[in-house]
Design an enzyme around this catalytic site. Structure first.
Site, PDB file in Angstrom:
ATOM      1  N   GLU A  23      -4.171  -5.401  -5.726  1.00  0.00           N
ATOM      2  CA  GLU A  23      -2.854  -4.920  -5.335  1.00  0.00           C
ATOM      3  C   GLU A  23      -1.747  -5.897  -5.671  1.00  0.00           C
ATOM      4  OE1 GLU A  23       0.632  -3.525  -3.423  1.00  0.00           O
ATOM      5  OE2 GLU A  23      -0.270  -5.493  -3.080  1.00  0.00           O
ATOM      6  N   ASN A  41       4.430  -5.581   3.835  1.00  0.00           N
ATOM      7  CA  ASN A  41       3.948  -5.151   2.521  1.00  0.00           C
ATOM      8  C   ASN A  41       3.797  -6.342   1.584  1.00  0.00           C
ATOM      9  OD1 ASN A  41       4.197  -4.176  -0.351  1.00  0.00           O
ATOM     10  ND2 ASN A  41       4.180  -2.194   0.662  1.00  0.00           N
ATOM     11  N   ASN A  43       9.324  -2.691  -0.747  1.00  0.00           N
ATOM     12  CA  ASN A  43       7.994  -2.990  -1.273  1.00  0.00           C
ATOM     13  C   ASN A  43       7.926  -4.431  -1.784  1.00  0.00           C
ATOM     14  OD1 ASN A  43       5.508  -2.843  -2.944  1.00  0.00           O
ATOM     15  ND2 ASN A  43       5.612  -0.672  -2.463  1.00  0.00           N
ATOM     16  N   ASP A  91       6.929  -1.195  -7.604  1.00  0.00           N
ATOM     17  CA  ASP A  91       6.057  -1.790  -6.596  1.00  0.00           C
ATOM     18  C   ASP A  91       6.280  -3.298  -6.558  1.00  0.00           C
ATOM     19  OD1 ASP A  91       3.743  -2.515  -4.975  1.00  0.00           O
ATOM     20  OD2 ASP A  91       2.930  -0.541  -5.435  1.00  0.00           O
ATOM     21  N   ASN A  92       5.300  -4.088  -6.957  1.00  0.00           N
ATOM     22  CA  ASN A  92       5.440  -5.544  -6.888  1.00  0.00           C
ATOM     23  C   ASN A  92       6.222  -6.109  -8.070  1.00  0.00           C
ATOM     24  OD1 ASN A  92       4.011  -6.148  -4.447  1.00  0.00           O
ATOM     25  ND2 ASN A  92       2.120  -5.634  -5.507  1.00  0.00           N
ATOM     26  N   HIS A 100      -3.911  -6.766   6.955  1.00  0.00           N
ATOM     27  CA  HIS A 100      -3.803  -5.671   7.920  1.00  0.00           C
ATOM     28  C   HIS A 100      -5.099  -5.519   8.711  1.00  0.00           C
ATOM     29  CE1 HIS A 100      -0.014  -4.533   6.046  1.00  0.00           C
ATOM     30  NE2 HIS A 100      -0.621  -4.474   4.881  1.00  0.00           N
ATOM     31  N   HIS A 109      -2.983  -7.722   1.259  1.00  0.00           N
ATOM     32  CA  HIS A 109      -1.958  -6.901   0.614  1.00  0.00           C
ATOM     33  C   HIS A 109      -1.147  -7.820  -0.300  1.00  0.00           C
ATOM     34  CE1 HIS A 109       0.780  -3.168   1.556  1.00  0.00           C
ATOM     35  NE2 HIS A 109       0.702  -3.419   0.256  1.00  0.00           N
TER      36      HIS A 109
END
Length: 355
Positions: free
Chosen positions: A53, A168, A224, A269-270, A134, A115
């Protein structure tokens, strides 16, 4: 009269949900098809089957990879197994991944669910890895010290705070200092689903230090990825469902001032930043519906953007890589090092490319 009132209310309710559904589908880019952009020298990384991720590459070419995320509403191929941190040496001719051993008397590896990640290198060149986790669908930041010779991570501390309920991603600005994104306002899963559907732009960015925790930016539709410019003057924030990357100026007191926003035709996203050029490399989801409603017969595609001169009036945005899911399901991150690129996904494989 009563029947008329009921019919009126019913009609208004249907119109309300129809309008919100139309908005929801637009925010998810539900109708977008991927136009393929191929790279000639890419291969899947052996040993990554349950996602990568997030990742971060040190200046010496060592890459940390966050693997095995279990995120509510998103597919997981190993929902009963804990996540892990992988290491990859990009200086090697044919690099492979190694799982880092995690040690520490107060660390529960069985509930580790990594994450977003970020590193901080101290004045004595000690590398610290900060990991959003998480455990039991909660949010923590796990602080590790990287022990290169032992190929291990020594757990130092678990960080929790009421202003960090839905973490996140994060970007470290010190050993225990960071900016972090909360991608939702609500913690309850039912309320989170309505927040997502209705487009309540209530997520935020928090600055954390042991002595000072505060919200420094808010009003995001699913905040994000977050990163920082090489000169540490600007913070970049990805707003997933608004398809935007925001640029904030960072001040000496850790406050942030918005400078500009860049519209993208994809779910961003990232964000990784090239330490040499300052270019942004962004893992993206061309069609968000395919991420949240996974169908192996029609999997989510992948897309990587390179953004040059983001502070300019007209930044240059290039789609470096894109495909419809035949190779990668749902790219979340991309980062480069000396002509090599790694691309990770939320729950599937990862790609290694040579330019």
């Amino acid at each position: 009269m009563a029947k008329l009132l009921v019919l009126t209310l019913l009609g208004l309710g249907l119109a309300f949900f129809r309008d919100y559904r139309s908005s929801y589908l637009a925010r998810m880019n539900a109708s977008r098809e991927v136009k393929s952009v191929e790279l000639p020298n890419c291969k899947l990384i052996k040993g990554i089957e349950t996602g990568a991720e997030d990742l971060e590459i040190l200046p010496n070419g060592l890459a940390f990879i966050s693997a095995g995320l279990r995120y509510p509403g998103v597919k997981s191929f190993e929902p009963d197994k804990p996540g892990k941190i992988l290491l990859m040496d990009l200086n090697k001719e044919d690099p492979t991944v190694l799982e880092l051993k995690m040690t520490g008397s107060n660390f529960d590896a069985s509930s580790f669910n990594p994450h977003g990640i970020s590193t901080f290198t101290d004045e004595d060149n000690t590398v610290y890895l900060l990991v959003v986790s998480h455990p039991d669908v909660k949010s923590t930041v796990e602080l590790f010290k990287f022990q290169e010779e032992e190929k291990s991570l020594l757990h130092l501390k678990t960080i929790k705070h009421e202003l960090l309920p839905n973490l996140n991603d994060l970007v470290a600005v010190g050993r225990e200092h960071f900016y972090a994104t909360n991608d939702h306002y609500f913690v309850d899963q039912y309320m989170r689903s309505w927040e997502l559907y209705l487009g309540l732009a209530w997520s935020n960015v928090v600055y954390y230090s042991p002595d000072d925790v505060r919200v420094v930016a808010s009003g995001f539709d699913f905040a994000n990825g977050i990163s920082m410019s090489p000169d540490r003057k600007y913070v970049y924030i990805a707003e997933l469902l608004a398809h935007k990357i925001h640029v904030y100026e960072k001040h000496a007191n850790w406050t942030l001032t918005p400078l500009k926003s860049l519209d993208c035709d994809t779910l961003v996203d990232n964000i990784s930043v090239d330490p040499v050029t300052g270019d942004l490399w962004v893992g993206c989801h061309p069609n968000g519906m395919k991420i949240f409603s996974y169908d192996p017969e029609n999997p989510p595609g992948s897309e990587v953007l390179q953004i040059q001169n983001i502070l300019a009036e007209e930044p240059k945005v290039t789609v470096v890589y894109a495909e419809d899911g035949k190779v990668l399901h749902g790219s979340t991150v991309a980062s480069v090092y000396k002509g090599k690129m790694l691309v990770g996904t939320v729950f599937q494989k990862a790609l290694y490319c040579e330019f």
